[in-house]
Design an enzyme around this catalytic site. Structure first.
Site, short mmCIF file in Angstrom:
data_model
loop_
_atom_site.label_atom_id
_atom_site.label_comp_id
_atom_site.label_asym_id
_atom_site.label_seq_id
_atom_site.Cartn_x
_atom_site.Cartn_y
_atom_site.Cartn_z
N LYS A 154 8.43 32.13 -33.17
CA LYS A 154 8.80 33.55 -33.05
C LYS A 154 7.88 34.41 -33.91
O LYS A 154 7.30 35.39 -33.43
CB LYS A 154 10.24 33.79 -33.51
CG LYS A 154 11.30 33.42 -32.52
CD LYS A 154 12.62 34.15 -32.78
CE LYS A 154 13.24 33.87 -34.12
NZ LYS A 154 13.94 32.61 -34.24
N GLU A 202 17.64 39.78 -43.48
CA GLU A 202 16.66 38.69 -43.65
C GLU A 202 16.92 37.98 -44.98
O GLU A 202 17.31 38.62 -45.95
CB GLU A 202 15.24 39.26 -43.69
CG GLU A 202 14.71 39.72 -42.36
CD GLU A 202 14.07 38.59 -41.58
OE1 GLU A 202 12.89 38.29 -41.81
OE2 GLU A 202 14.76 38.00 -40.74
N ARG A 203 16.64 36.70 -45.02
CA ARG A 203 16.67 36.01 -46.30
C ARG A 203 15.45 36.45 -47.10
O ARG A 203 14.40 36.71 -46.52
CB ARG A 203 16.62 34.49 -46.09
CG ARG A 203 17.83 33.96 -45.36
CD ARG A 203 17.62 32.53 -44.89
NE ARG A 203 18.75 32.08 -44.07
CZ ARG A 203 18.85 32.29 -42.77
NH1 ARG A 203 17.89 32.94 -42.12
NH2 ARG A 203 19.90 31.87 -42.09
#
Length: 492
Positions: free
Chosen positions: A165, A191-192
């Site tokens: 991705k 998001e991390r």
């Protein structure tokens, strides 16, 4: 004597905190109750930022904290200038990384805060929108031929971890400058921190950071911040579209996290949940974000959104509402990735609303249908090949297999952003060249060329050159082996 300079101060309404429940804070104002979406600052150093979500009565407002509320207590003073949350816009934001408040988080130099814009903007009116349906060319063969994207539309990117991705998004950012002279904006919702850090350095190493802006609402931040980071990124995108008249590529990862943040905010605000625990305002909230992504007469925002589907259930309300806004779905396949067929786009699963003869033209539509038909037949024949072998197929079926395998390899492509890892020079392919290549493969023009000649190339001419080199190499090897045999005979 020096002249006195009068600095115009903002009129502040001052209130006090009367209730704190997690991220939900109620504030009392004796007069001048702030409007919805206004920002209230409170805490010992006014470091806690609250956004007003509802007015309870003539004196009380209820808001959601966009920062942690540790240290906040009842009775503390709260002040508001009546302004909404705003982020910086302008050419100087290029190549930088921001949080939901418009603060830089990349350890770079501070930006002047003179050009700010509210994150809550109405979508463009119908008269401003462009009514023309155009194709957004990406330079990636598999997408342009099989899943044409809409200029100013939303495309969904579906795929698990490790199927490519990020590489696909990075390549699109690179090609955005080459094909459309546009700007790219990456918006990370939930998001991390690790993912954001890796992505920032990947973009830097691939030399595409200078043409993009990154906005992050990280997973460890309160739901209010994650809920508003999409609007902040869209405001920056709208600046490039409306003020600089550029095309913008907006990448959102992940749209499900936006819905999830809205669900948390709704629960904290005490709203009655609807089906499967989602917020009752899910459709409205998603539309307020998605409808701002549009193609206007001055430019277009084209969006590619990574979509997480909960438990692979496409009937889940979050998936149903997201799908209604998408004009194309790009599905990435782990099986293709394991075979080394990058980009690993599942050709039969991916779809596009643009794939009609009225938009892409009769020729493109006909080639697309032939490709789909060939690959679908090959998929059916795979079981027979696995059990009985290729030799047991009829001549017609064998031709289908040869065509399909050449097409699959032709749709692989070396990317500019992976040059440093693969050592293969990146290639961008115009739609016309890609269509010509597919047409010639479908007409069995290259049945004498080996399949490997079509792997990781740009135009079809490269396959011909690659095939010739291989054949010449093989002929040379045969010649050498014949001469060796003659010499051995002579010696004997």
């Amino acid at each position: 004597m020096g002249t006195k300079v009068h600095v115009k101060r903002e009129a502040l309404s001052v209130g006090r905190v009367i209730s704190i429940r997690g991220s939900v804070v109620d504030v009392w104002f004796d007069q001048g109750v702030p409007a919805i979406n206004s920002v209230i600052r409170t805490g010992s150093n006014k470091e806690i930022i609250i956004e007003v979500l509802t007015q309870l009565d003539d004196n009380r407002v209820r808001g959601i904290a966009l920062t942690p509320t540790q240290g906040l207590s009842r009775g503390m003073t709260a002040e508001t200038s009546g302004k909404q949350l705003s982020v910086p816009v302008g050419p100087e934001i290029m190549g930088r990384m921001f949080d939901v408040f418009g603060n830089t988080i990349d350890h770079g130099p501070l930006l002047p805060k003179n050009k700010l814009r509210n994150i809550h903007q109405p979508p463009p009116s119908l008269e401003k929108r462009s009514t023309k349906s155009e194709i957004f060319e990406t330079g990636i063969k598999a997408i342009d031929v099989l899943v044409p994207l809409e200029h100013g539309g939303n495309a969904g990117l579906f795929g698990g971890a490790g199927v490519g991705k990020t590489v696909l998004l990075t390549e699109m950012i690179h090609n955005m400058v080459g094909y459309h002279q546009g700007a790219s904006i990456f918006c990370g919702i939930g998001e991390r921190s690790r993912e954001g850090h890796e992505l920032y350095h990947d973009m830097k190493n691939a030399d595409v950071l200078k043409n993009m802006v990154m906005v992050f609402g990280q997973m460890n931040e309160p739901p209010g911040a994650r809920f508003r980071v999409g609007h902040a990124a869209l405001t920056m995108a709208e600046y490039f579209r409306d003020d600089e008249h550029r095309d913008v590529l907006l990448l959102i990862d992940n749209i499900f996290r936006f819905i999830q943040a809205g669900m948390e905010v709704s629960g904290l605000m005490g709203q009655m949940p609807s089906r499967l625990g989602y917020q009752p305002t899910l459709g409205t909230e998603l539309s307020m974000l998605e409808e701002r992504i549009a193609n206007t007469k001055s430019g277009a925002i084209t969006s590619i959104q990574a979509v997480y589907v909960p438990a692979d259930d496409l009937t889940d309300p979050s998936a149903v509402h997201t799908f209604s806004h998408l004009s194309a779905s790009i599905v990435l396949s782990r099986k293709r990735a394991s075979e080394g067929l990058y980009p690993a786009i599942d050709i039969l699963q991916s779809t596009s609303k643009m794939a009609t003869p009225g938009i892409i033209g009769e020729r493109h539509y006909s080639i697309l249908n032939q490709i789909r038909e060939t690959l679908a037949q090959y998929e059916e024949l795979k079981d027979i090949i696995a059990m009985l072998g290729l030799e047991q197929l009829s001549v017609a079926d064998r031709n289908i297999v040869n065509r399909a395998r050449r097409l699959e390899r032709f749709f692989t492509q070396p990317f500019f952003t992976t040059e440093q890892f693969s050592g293969i020079k990146g290639k961008g392919v115009r739609l016309e060249d890609a269509l010509t290549g597919c047409e010639r493969i479908l007409s069995d023009e290259f049945s004498d060329l080996p399949e490997s000649a079509f792997y990781m190339i740009g135009n079809i001419e490269e396959a011909i050159a690659k095939g010739k080199n291989k054949q010449e190499g093989e002929n040379g090897d045969q010649k050498e082996s014949k001469e060796d045999v003659k010499e051995e005979d002579h010696a004997a």
